[in-house]
Design a protein around this motif. Structure first.
Motif, PDB file in Angstrom:
ATOM      1  N   TRP A 222       0.875  -0.937  -0.297  1.00 48.29           N
ATOM      2  CA  TRP A 222      -0.038   0.407   0.325  1.00 48.29           C
ATOM      3  C   TRP A 222       0.981   0.920  -0.190  1.00 48.29           C
ATOM      4  CZ3 TRP A 222      -5.565  -1.179   0.551  1.00 48.29           C
ATOM      5  CH2 TRP A 222      -5.998  -2.037   1.054  1.00 48.29           C
ATOM      6  N   ALA A 223       0.250   2.198  -0.543  1.00 47.78           N
ATOM      7  CA  ALA A 223       1.154   3.441  -0.942  1.00 47.78           C
ATOM      8  C   ALA A 223      -0.178   4.503   0.484  1.00 47.78           C
ATOM      9  CB  ALA A 223       1.196   4.498  -1.818  1.00 47.78           C
ATOM     10  N   SER A 224       0.086   4.353   2.012  1.00 46.41           N
ATOM     11  CA  SER A 224      -0.670   5.061   2.410  1.00 46.41           C
ATOM     12  C   SER A 224      -0.398   6.889   2.870  1.00 46.41           C
ATOM     13  CB  SER A 224      -0.970   4.294   3.728  1.00 46.41           C
ATOM     14  OG  SER A 224      -2.208   5.132   4.591  1.00 46.41           O
ATOM     15  N   ILE A 225      -1.732   7.675   2.127  1.00 50.36           N
ATOM     16  CA  ILE A 225      -1.184   8.972   2.433  1.00 50.36           C
ATOM     17  C   ILE A 225      -1.894   9.740   3.211  1.00 50.36           C
ATOM     18  CG2 ILE A 225      -1.324  11.365   0.438  1.00 50.36           C
ATOM     19  CD1 ILE A 225      -1.273   9.145  -1.667  1.00 50.36           C
ATOM     20  N   ASN A 226      -1.627  10.155   4.371  1.00 54.88           N
ATOM     21  CA  ASN A 226      -2.539  11.681   4.982  1.00 54.88           C
ATOM     22  C   ASN A 226      -2.603  12.651   4.679  1.00 54.88           C
ATOM     23  OD1 ASN A 226      -1.511  13.599   7.881  1.00 54.88           O
ATOM     24  ND2 ASN A 226      -2.621  12.014   8.456  1.00 54.88           N
ATOM     25  N   PRO A 227      -3.608  12.596   4.782  1.00 51.99           N
ATOM     26  CA  PRO A 227      -4.296  14.283   3.930  1.00 51.99           C
ATOM     27  C   PRO A 227      -4.152  15.401   4.755  1.00 51.99           C
ATOM     28  CG  PRO A 227      -6.127  12.531   3.371  1.00 51.99           C
ATOM     29  CD  PRO A 227      -5.143  12.142   4.562  1.00 51.99           C
ATOM     30  N   SER A 228      -4.520  14.969   6.146  1.00 48.17           N
ATOM     31  CA  SER A 228      -4.149  16.229   7.020  1.00 48.17           C
ATOM     32  C   SER A 228      -2.720  16.399   7.385  1.00 48.17           C
ATOM     33  CB  SER A 228      -4.188  15.911   8.603  1.00 48.17           C
ATOM     34  OG  SER A 228      -3.650  15.392   8.813  1.00 48.17           O
ATOM     35  N   SER A 229      -1.605  15.862   6.926  1.00 49.64           N
ATOM     36  CA  SER A 229       0.017  16.352   6.671  1.00 49.64           C
ATOM     37  C   SER A 229       0.249  17.689   5.633  1.00 49.64           C
ATOM     38  CB  SER A 229       0.825  15.281   7.002  1.00 49.64           C
ATOM     39  OG  SER A 229       0.753  14.731   5.555  1.00 49.64           O
ATOM     40  N   PHE A 230      -0.729  17.979   4.608  1.00 46.11           N
ATOM     41  CA  PHE A 230      -0.016  18.978   3.283  1.00 46.11           C
ATOM     42  C   PHE A 230      -1.210  20.527   3.710  1.00 46.11           C
ATOM     43  CE2 PHE A 230       0.163  14.826   1.576  1.00 46.11           C
ATOM     44  CZ  PHE A 230       1.428  14.628   0.974  1.00 46.11           C
ATOM     45  N   PHE A 231      -2.084  19.985   5.175  1.00 44.04           N
ATOM     46  CA  PHE A 231      -2.448  21.201   4.835  1.00 44.04           C
ATOM     47  C   PHE A 231      -2.529  21.719   6.692  1.00 44.04           C
ATOM     48  CE2 PHE A 231      -5.624  18.839   2.948  1.00 44.04           C
ATOM     49  CZ  PHE A 231      -4.594  19.354   0.948  1.00 44.04           C
ATOM     50  N   LYS A 232      -1.981  22.896   7.062  1.00 46.31           N
ATOM     51  CA  LYS A 232      -2.273  23.369   8.695  1.00 46.31           C
ATOM     52  C   LYS A 232      -3.722  23.166   9.088  1.00 46.31           C
ATOM     53  CE  LYS A 232       1.537  26.192   7.509  1.00 46.31           C
ATOM     54  NZ  LYS A 232       2.314  27.630   7.340  1.00 46.31           N
ATOM     55  N   LEU A 233      -3.885  22.569  10.360  1.00 48.21           N
ATOM     56  CA  LEU A 233      -5.277  22.666  10.635  1.00 48.21           C
ATOM     57  C   LEU A 233      -4.721  22.998  11.763  1.00 48.21           C
ATOM     58  CD1 LEU A 233      -5.645  18.889  10.084  1.00 48.21           C
ATOM     59  CD2 LEU A 233      -6.846  20.561   9.089  1.00 48.21           C
ATOM     60  N   SER A 234      -5.711  24.142  12.170  1.00 45.37           N
ATOM     61  CA  SER A 234      -5.705  24.293  14.061  1.00 45.37           C
ATOM     62  C   SER A 234      -5.956  23.873  14.788  1.00 45.37           C
ATOM     63  CB  SER A 234      -6.562  25.470  14.083  1.00 45.37           C
ATOM     64  OG  SER A 234      -8.445  24.663  14.205  1.00 45.37           O
ATOM     65  N   GLU A 235      -5.480  23.772  16.059  1.00 41.52           N
ATOM     66  CA  GLU A 235      -5.322  22.872  17.031  1.00 41.52           C
ATOM     67  C   GLU A 235      -6.818  22.930  17.141  1.00 41.52           C
ATOM     68  OE1 GLU A 235      -3.667  22.190  18.844  1.00 41.52           O
ATOM     69  OE2 GLU A 235      -1.727  22.067  17.819  1.00 41.52           O
ATOM     70  N   ASN A 236      -8.417  23.490  17.303  1.00 40.63           N
ATOM     71  CA  ASN A 236      -9.703  23.516  17.266  1.00 40.63           C
ATOM     72  C   ASN A 236     -10.187  22.215  16.218  1.00 40.63           C
ATOM     73  OD1 ASN A 236      -9.564  24.554  19.693  1.00 40.63           O
ATOM     74  ND2 ASN A 236     -10.005  26.708  18.564  1.00 40.63           N
ATOM     75  N   SER A 237      -9.141  22.450  15.196  1.00 38.08           N
ATOM     76  CA  SER A 237     -10.236  21.141  13.935  1.00 38.08           C
ATOM     77  C   SER A 237     -10.132  19.563  14.656  1.00 38.08           C
ATOM     78  CB  SER A 237      -8.868  21.144  12.806  1.00 38.08           C
ATOM     79  OG  SER A 237      -9.198  20.406  12.127  1.00 38.08           O
ATOM     80  N   ARG A 238     -11.467  19.571  14.213  1.00 46.19           N
ATOM     81  CA  ARG A 238     -11.849  17.568  14.205  1.00 46.19           C
ATOM     82  C   ARG A 238     -11.540  17.410  13.310  1.00 46.19           C
ATOM     83  NH1 ARG A 238     -18.345  19.157  16.303  1.00 46.19           N
ATOM     84  NH2 ARG A 238     -17.540  20.596  18.129  1.00 46.19           N
TER      85      ARG A 238
END
Length: 330
Positions: A222-238
């Motif tokens: 598998w190539a397992s990609i983490n979408p959140s690592s490509f964006f700056k999410l706030s601490e409050n992001s769910r």
């Protein structure tokens, strides 16, 4: 394996006491170079290398004669060896070896960039040992395509770490041994018939450890990609930072390198009526490293398991049939 992963997933959400946390603090990476840890890793790694080489020889090479070093042509094509699953296995193995060696160096306090190159070097050396063994084995030979696959695995780790100081795409593996039927196949030379299950055991081994390494019908890479690592999410992001999207490749109906003809010391068996099938997957996955926990022990376990695909809902697309949906696939 599945039960263990599920238990670890739920256990990580429990609170731990300060005393329990302190007991495992030694698992945390050192802030500066730690000579004792470095020596421990060097000695332990050398011993593990020797033991693994002997074990690999026992599992894979002992039944084949040794000869002069030779090259082996298994180039890509319509009838390429083992439906390319063996090449995918080389990619994930080289990637995992490089990543784990890198994490070990960071634990010993080695600075980031030197640790990256040490990890890349370890992955290259370990896989290079396998290729040399292949080169002297009468059953195989030194494969340039295997070398290319190893280089891809090491490069996927190295480029990401140098570019992002992170592995936003993990190369992972899963393996569930198929339930082979007891259908009898008559020998071409008139010998005793063998069942498909016996032929699979002759090819891929009798126990799960051998099958995990060798059974191409049960392996998915598998190539397992983490979408959140490509964006700056706030601490409050769910949005779950541990959620990954994975695409996988595997095969089924593989009972020989280039065709389904199995040969042992006494006879050969024709399984060409069984179609060779390439399988493609898309699935949800978890990046265990991104699960927040105060436990150094769990963080270490999650690092070690980070190249194993987590079971989950999966869409399968086959080269021979219609798409299938699996609610729980590994």
């Amino acid at each position: 394996m599945r039960i263990t992963l599920v238990l670890l997933f739920f256990f990580c959400f429990f609170q731990i006491s300060a005393q329990e946390k302190k007991a495992w603090d030694w698992l945390e990476p050192a802030d500066t170079f730690h000579s004792k840890r470095f020596k421990l890793l060097s000695i332990g790694g050398g011993a593990a290398y020797a033991v693994t080489s002997v074990g690999l020889y026992s599992i894979w090479y002992k039944d084949y004669e040794l000869g002069r070093f030779r090259f082996f042509n298994d180039k890509f094509g319509n009838n390429d060896e083992w439906a390319k699953v063996d090449k995918a296995g080389h990619v994930v193995t080289a990637y995992a070896e490089s990543y784990l060696a890198f994490r070990g160096m960071r634990w010993a306090g080695v600075r980031h960039k030197p640790a990256v190159w040490i990890g890349a070097g370890v992955g290259t050396i370990l896989q290079g040992t396998v290729e040399v063994m292949d080169g002297f084995s009468a059953g195989w030979g030194f494969s340039k395509m295997d070398l290319l696959a190893n280089t891809i695995g090491v490069s996927v780790f190295t480029v990401q770490e140098l570019l992002w100081e992170d592995q936003r795409m993990m190369i992972k593996v899963s393996n569930t041994r198929p339930s082979y039927p007891n259908t009898l196949i008559q020998g071409n030379k008139g010998g005793n018939p063998l069942s498909v299950r016996q032929i699979a055991q002759g090819l891929y081994g009798n126990n799960y450890l051998e099958a995990f390494i060798k059974d191409y019908n049960g392996m998915t890479v598998w190539a397992s990609i983490n979408p959140s690592s490509f964006f700056k999410l706030s601490e409050n992001s769910r949005f779950p930072r541990w959620l990954n999207i994975a695409v996988g490749y595997g095969a089924d109906g593989i009972y020989g390198a280039y065709g389904n003809v199995y040969t042992n010391s006494t006879d050969s068996y024709n399984l060409t009526s069984i179609p060779r099938e390439k399988e493609y997957y898309i699935s949800f996955d978890m990046d265990l490293r991104r699960i927040r926990t105060r436990s150094p022990l769990l963080r270490t376990i999650f690092q070690g398991l980070s190249f194993v695909k987590i079971p989950g809902p999966t869409l399968e697309m086959s080269s021979l049939g219609k798409p299938k949906f699996h609610f729980f696939h590994w």
